[in-house]
Write a protein that holds these residues in place. Sequence first.
Motif: not given
Length: 202
Positions: A162-182
Amino acid sequence: MRRWRRTSSLCEPSLGDVLASATGPTVVVPLLLSTGFHVRHDLPGAAARSTSPVRIAPPLGPDSVLAVAQATRLVEAGARPSQPVVLVAAGSTDPEAEADVELATALLADLWGGPVEHATLSGRGPRPAEVVRPGVAVSPYLLSPGHFARRARAESLETGAEIVADVIGVQHCLVDLVATRFLTHPVDVGGDDVREPLDRLG
């Protein structure tokens, strides 16, 4: 100042080129959602060839932050709370990658509050045609648009999603996760002085 550079195995600059030009310690953050060949072989191999200290952070997923990002995309696409969801991942032949997808599915189910199954487009695991049913919402477990995102959408719609959502893409929480991994838990891999402290990167 810390310097950030994006590399890709599919476009320039390559990780090898970036590491070859490095003049100091480098932290590599894999923009990958699970383990697999790139995490196990490609990245350590490139790091081992570097003459500067290199540390490799864990991949981004699975992580509860990614579940939040997926739920956001589902709501944006019009999915209803507790509506059945199928998480569609690119897939891998690595058994540990399959386990990571299963964990990502469980994390999304815990947050979404409804049934969540998974399918993969390649490698181990069931295909969308085996799992997607009429009325379900599909959550692509993918970071960016491209070949796998197009396949996830097409194959899911063909089987009645019925619905196909968009890919995760750029979101604030994702940027924070990248910084945390760094900033946390990178693994020493290569270079002449692999014990170089992270604060020397500044």
